[in-house]
Each structure stands twice: as structure tokens, then as C-alpha cells.
Design an enzyme around this catalytic site. Structure first.
Site, mmCIF file in Angstrom:
data_model
loop_
_atom_site.group_PDB
_atom_site.id
_atom_site.type_symbol
_atom_site.label_atom_id
_atom_site.label_comp_id
_atom_site.label_asym_id
_atom_site.label_seq_id
_atom_site.Cartn_x
_atom_site.Cartn_y
_atom_site.Cartn_z
ATOM 1 N N SER A 245 0.850 -1.191 0.000
ATOM 2 C CA SER A 245 0.000 0.000 0.000
ATOM 3 C C SER A 245 0.880 1.232 0.000
ATOM 4 C CB SER A 245 -0.958 0.090 1.194
ATOM 5 O OG SER A 245 -2.021 -0.827 1.070
ATOM 6 N N SER A 283 -2.626 -3.869 -3.150
ATOM 7 C CA SER A 283 -2.016 -2.604 -2.752
ATOM 8 C C SER A 283 -3.066 -1.508 -2.696
ATOM 9 C CB SER A 283 -0.916 -2.214 -3.749
ATOM 10 O OG SER A 283 -0.229 -1.058 -3.320
ATOM 11 N N ASP A 285 -3.598 2.168 -2.816
ATOM 12 C CA ASP A 285 -2.826 3.336 -3.250
ATOM 13 C C ASP A 285 -3.716 4.571 -3.163
ATOM 14 O OD1 ASP A 285 -0.609 1.635 -4.032
ATOM 15 O OD2 ASP A 285 -1.872 1.033 -5.717
#
Length: 355
Positions: A245, A283, A285
């Protein structure tokens, strides 16, 4: 090493920031500290929790001066990939308003951190009489290098980060919310950078702070850099970057409205591609951008026209790229509870590789 609930000193690796190594990004000038705190009225504090090998975690506080439920700041948010928890997002998207400091921490500690932030706000003049508070807390997964299930961040650690937040230089690397973070095959963590820009006839400052913890293959000055290229040992048992992340917080004193700040937040996530982000399935983001001119105050400078945003867009792209490099270069090696070790990006071998 015991838990450290107080403010962190600058790490000895501060001299290994990208710009000190000749790896500064772009041509725009930085603020005096090349940090988010170059934006007037912004303070940053960390609490770092280290109990090796089990715990490498913490919390980072970004505190805009005077922000509160009755004195919100214009803000925008963008999720490049929404696999994560950025608490308070829906209200920011709906109202374009930030009404608390922004806290960053580990995934399973985010909820306790949010509760502690609400308590802190309610006790302050900015929260007097508030019947609703929208705490904003971002998180990344530090489960590779820390016992994430232990949820080590407590209320006192949150309050220490908030109360110790200061202007000036910002500690980077393996500190605060970055203590257990990894990115692009290296030990990472907190990184920050700033840019000064001439917009609408006045000089403004834009600053970013990144909590870097994402997968992909590092690129520096356009060149791919794998850990093995700079002598960093590979780990065959490493489970990989899928629990990554990145949360990027951008602040500016440019007169922007919430819609324009959302556009700025979007570019901050785009900037991760410059350093080789993989934007993987696992992830989260996120970009959050806010301005320092409170909503509802008497008319100040005219809002920057959309056609004048290009310099700010370029500034955030450059600042995020440099902030991520700073997070990799200033970090320290960490071995977690499951035997995995992550090493920072070594300055000497990197410079030799780049020639």
C-alpha cells in the site's frame, strides 16, 4: 529495545536523502527543509514502537494549524486502488472538507488510532461543542516485519505523536508509521519533499509526505534497480509485495478548491509509477490533498484557474518521486518476527550503478 512513546530525533541517515546524493527530482526549488512542513502551518510528529523482533510499528501525525470540526480545510481524496482503509474518505469526497489532523499507522491499528484522534479533538478548543467528528486515518500493512495482529499502537502513542508534532525538519525512513514498511524490494517507510511554485502571480509551497509500502521494481533516474543490483540480498522465502500500500498526503498554501485538490491528489498516486510501482491487487494506493486556507473564511486570493494548475501538477509528481526515494535511502534494516529482513537502498552502490 523498549517502546518509545515520545518524539523521535532525526535519524543519522538524514544526510543520505536523495537531494544530498545528487538525485533530486525536477527543476523546481524546494522549501528550506524539503518537507511537508515547508507549507506554513503544517506540523508532523511520530511515535515509533520497536520491540524486536516482534514489533516494528508506530503512528505518524500530520497536524494543520487550527483544523477542527468548526474550522475545516478544503480537501480532496483519490483511491488509485482501493484495497485498504483510509478512514474518513466518504465525507471528504462528499463535502470536500478535512476537519481533523491526518494520522498514518498500521492496518489493524487504524481503528484504535481513529478513536484516539476523536478523543484528542474533543478535548481541544477546535472541537468544543462538536457533536460529530470525521477522523482521517490512513494505513499500510506492516505484517511482514511486525506482529500486526498484536495491534501495538495505543491511545498514548497517538497522543504523543499529535502533541510532539512540530514544524521544521521531518524524520524519515523507519520511523512512526513507516517503521515496519517496505517498498520495491527494499526497507522503506516515511519520506517527504516539497516544491515552491509561482502560481497566479504569487509564490506558493506544495509539500508531500508518503507512507511507502508498495510492490514493483524500483526505477531511479529512468534506470531499473533491483535489490541484487546494489548488493542487497534476496530472500527466497519472502512472501512478496501483495500486502503493500501507499498513502500520500499533499498540502499546499495555494488557493485551491476541493475539486482542484482532488485533481492534485490524483496526480500524487500517478507519481508512484515514476518509481516503478506495480499497483498490485493487494495494494491500497491513496492520495489525500488539502489546502491550508480554512473553508468559510473571508475571501482571500482568487482560486487558481484550472489552466494554471499545470505547475502544481508537475510539482506534486516531482515531490512524490523524491519523497519515495527519501523513504528508501533513509530507512534502516529491520528483521521481523518471522525471520524476514528488509534492507534500505544503499547510497554508495546506487550511485556507482547509476555512474
Amino acid at each position: 529495545m523498549p517502546t518509545s512513546p515520545g518524539p523521535d530525533p532525526l535519524p543519522p541517515t538524514a544526510s543520505r536523502r536523495a537531494r544530498q546524493l545528487g538525485l533530486g527530482v525536477g527543476h523546481l526549488p524546494t522549501g528550506p527543509h524539503n518537507a511537508l512542513t515547508d507549507v506554513p502551518g503544517i506540523r508532523v510528529g511520530h511515535t515509533t514502537l520497536i520491540r524486536p523482533p516482534r514489533v516494528h510499528s508506530g503512528v505518524t501525525a500530520i497536524v494543520p494549524e487550527g483544523v477542527g470540526p468548526d474550522s475545516p480545510l478544503p480537501a480532496g481524496v483519490f483511491a488509485g486502488n482501493g484495497y485498504g482503509k483510509l478512514l474518513g474518505t466518504t465525507q471528504i469526497a462528499e463535502l470536500g472538507a478535512l476537519e481533523t489532523p491526518v494520522l498514518l499507522t498500521s492496518t489493524l491499528s487504524a481503528f484504535r488510532v481513529a478513536d484516539a484522534l476523536v478523543g484528542w479533538i474533543l478535548e481541544r478548543p477546535e472541537g468544543a461543542g462538536a457533536r460529530s467528528v470525521n477522523p482521517v486515518v490512513g494505513e499500510c500493512n506492516d505484517g511482514l516485519l511486525s506482529d500486526i495482529r498484536s495491534r501495538p499502537v495505543q491511545e498514548e502513542h497517538v497522543r504523543a505523536a499529535l502533541d510532539s508534532a512540530s514544524a521544521g525538519r521531518v524524520a524519515e525512513g523507519s520511523v512512526g508509521a513507516g517503521t515496519g514498511m517496505t517498498a520495491l524490494g527494499f526497507k522503506a517507510g516515511i519520506g517527504t519533499s516539497s516544491r515552491r511554485v509561482q502560481v497566479a502571480g504569487r509564490e506558493v509551497t506544495l509539500g508531500v509526505l508518503a507512507q511507502a509500502n508498495f510492490g514493483g521494481t524500483l526505477r531511479v533516474s529512468g534506470r531499473t534497480v533491483a535489490p541484487a543490483d546494489v548488493g542487497v540480498p534476496a530472500e527466497a522465502s519472502d512472501p512478496g509485495p501483495e500486502t503493500g500500500s501507499c498513502v500520500i498526503v499533499t498540502a499546499t498554501d495555494a488557493p485551491l478548491d476541493a475539486r482542484q485538490l482532488t485533481r492534485l491528489a490524483r496526480r500524487s498516486v500517478y507519481a508512484l509509477a515514476r518509481v516503478g510501482a506495480g499497483y498490485g491487487h493487494g495494494s491500497g494506493d491513496y492520495g489525500l490533498a488539502f489546502g491550508t486556507r480554512p473553508l468559510g473564511t473571508p475571501a482571500g486570493p482568487t482560486v487558481v484557474p484550472d489552466a494554471g494548475l499545470d505547475l502544481l501538477f508537475g510539482a506534486v509528481l516531482d515531490a512524490v518521486e523524491e519523497a519515495v526515494l527519501n523513504s528508501l535511502l533513509t530507512a534502516t534494516a529491520v528483521t521481523g518476527p518471522y525471520g524476514h529482513t528488509r534492507y534500505p537502498l544503499p547510497a554508495g552502490p546506487l550511485l556507482a550503478l547509476l555512474g
